[in-house]
Design a protein around this motif. Structure first.
Motif, PDB file in Angstrom:
ATOM      1  N   GLY A  53       0.783  -1.231   0.000  1.00  0.00           N
ATOM      2  CA  GLY A  53       0.000   0.000   0.000  1.00  0.00           C
ATOM      3  C   GLY A  53       0.811   1.275   0.000  1.00  0.00           C
ATOM      4  O   GLY A  53       0.616   2.143  -0.860  1.00  0.00           O
ATOM      5  N   ILE A  54       1.704   1.393   0.959  1.00  0.00           N
ATOM      6  CA  ILE A  54       2.379   2.673   1.161  1.00  0.00           C
ATOM      7  C   ILE A  54       3.663   2.764   0.340  1.00  0.00           C
ATOM      8  O   ILE A  54       3.869   3.740  -0.389  1.00  0.00           O
ATOM      9  CB  ILE A  54       2.668   2.870   2.661  1.00  0.00           C
ATOM     10  CG1 ILE A  54       1.330   2.906   3.424  1.00  0.00           C
ATOM     11  CG2 ILE A  54       3.485   4.136   2.903  1.00  0.00           C
ATOM     12  CD1 ILE A  54       1.483   2.935   4.922  1.00  0.00           C
ATOM     13  N   THR A  55       4.494   1.755   0.414  1.00  0.00           N
ATOM     14  CA  THR A  55       5.769   1.798  -0.316  1.00  0.00           C
ATOM     15  C   THR A  55       5.619   1.371  -1.770  1.00  0.00           C
ATOM     16  O   THR A  55       6.519   1.571  -2.570  1.00  0.00           O
ATOM     17  CB  THR A  55       6.819   0.907   0.356  1.00  0.00           C
ATOM     18  OG1 THR A  55       6.366  -0.456   0.307  1.00  0.00           O
ATOM     19  CG2 THR A  55       7.033   1.319   1.806  1.00  0.00           C
ATOM     20  N   LYS A  56       4.483   0.743  -2.104  1.00  0.00           N
ATOM     21  CA  LYS A  56       4.208   0.248  -3.461  1.00  0.00           C
ATOM     22  C   LYS A  56       5.266  -0.746  -3.919  1.00  0.00           C
ATOM     23  O   LYS A  56       5.635  -0.789  -5.094  1.00  0.00           O
ATOM     24  CB  LYS A  56       4.064   1.411  -4.436  1.00  0.00           C
ATOM     25  CG  LYS A  56       2.893   2.326  -4.073  1.00  0.00           C
ATOM     26  CD  LYS A  56       2.689   3.447  -5.074  1.00  0.00           C
ATOM     27  CE  LYS A  56       1.518   4.335  -4.658  1.00  0.00           C
ATOM     28  NZ  LYS A  56       1.306   5.462  -5.592  1.00  0.00           N
ATOM     29  N   THR A  57       5.736  -1.529  -2.998  1.00  0.00           N
ATOM     30  CA  THR A  57       6.626  -2.638  -3.335  1.00  0.00           C
ATOM     31  C   THR A  57       5.849  -3.651  -4.145  1.00  0.00           C
ATOM     32  O   THR A  57       4.691  -3.932  -3.838  1.00  0.00           O
ATOM     33  CB  THR A  57       7.169  -3.281  -2.059  1.00  0.00           C
ATOM     34  OG1 THR A  57       7.832  -2.291  -1.276  1.00  0.00           O
ATOM     35  CG2 THR A  57       8.126  -4.413  -2.371  1.00  0.00           C
TER      36      THR A  57
END
Length: 124
Positions: A53-57
């Protein structure tokens, strides 16, 4: 429970491209791990790609690396799957899934919400 609606499936010829979209409900979409899975007739559901979600790994199944790209727009509550150089063996129902428990995962059991699926058919 997150509501997911896929769109963008269709019928196309081999070596063509297609972009799938998945619109999600929920005010905290940006924290969900998201995944794309697919299931061909007579086969088990398999991971295509996943994104945190946040880092879009991102994560990709080996057979999709270099051809498929997963991305997300947290402002639009939407995750995408860009599919290039499609092959007849990519024919399947493609499902979007959301996980409120994991940043992202390749395991279907880690996802707690699923869309209804969208059919992708690739002819030779």
């Amino acid at each position: 429970q997150v509501q997911l609606v896929e769109s963008g499936g269709g019928l196309l010829q081999a070596r063509g491209s297609l972009r799938l979209s998945c619109a999600a409900s929920g005010r905290t979409f940006g924290t969900y791990g998201m995944g794309w899975f697919r299931q061909a007739p007579g086969q088990e559901r398999e991971i295509v790609a996943a994104i945190s979600g946040i880092t879009k790994t991102t994560y990709y199944a080996d057979s999709m690396k270099g051809r498929f790209t997963i991305s997300r727009d947290n402002a639009k509550n939407t995750v995408y799957l860009q599919m290039n150089r499609l092959k007849p063996e990519d024919t399947a129902v493609y499902y979007c899934a959301a996980s409120t428990r994991r940043s992202y995962s390749s395991q279907s059991g880690q996802y707690d919400s699923w869309g209804q699926g969208t059919q992708v058919t690739v002819s030779s």
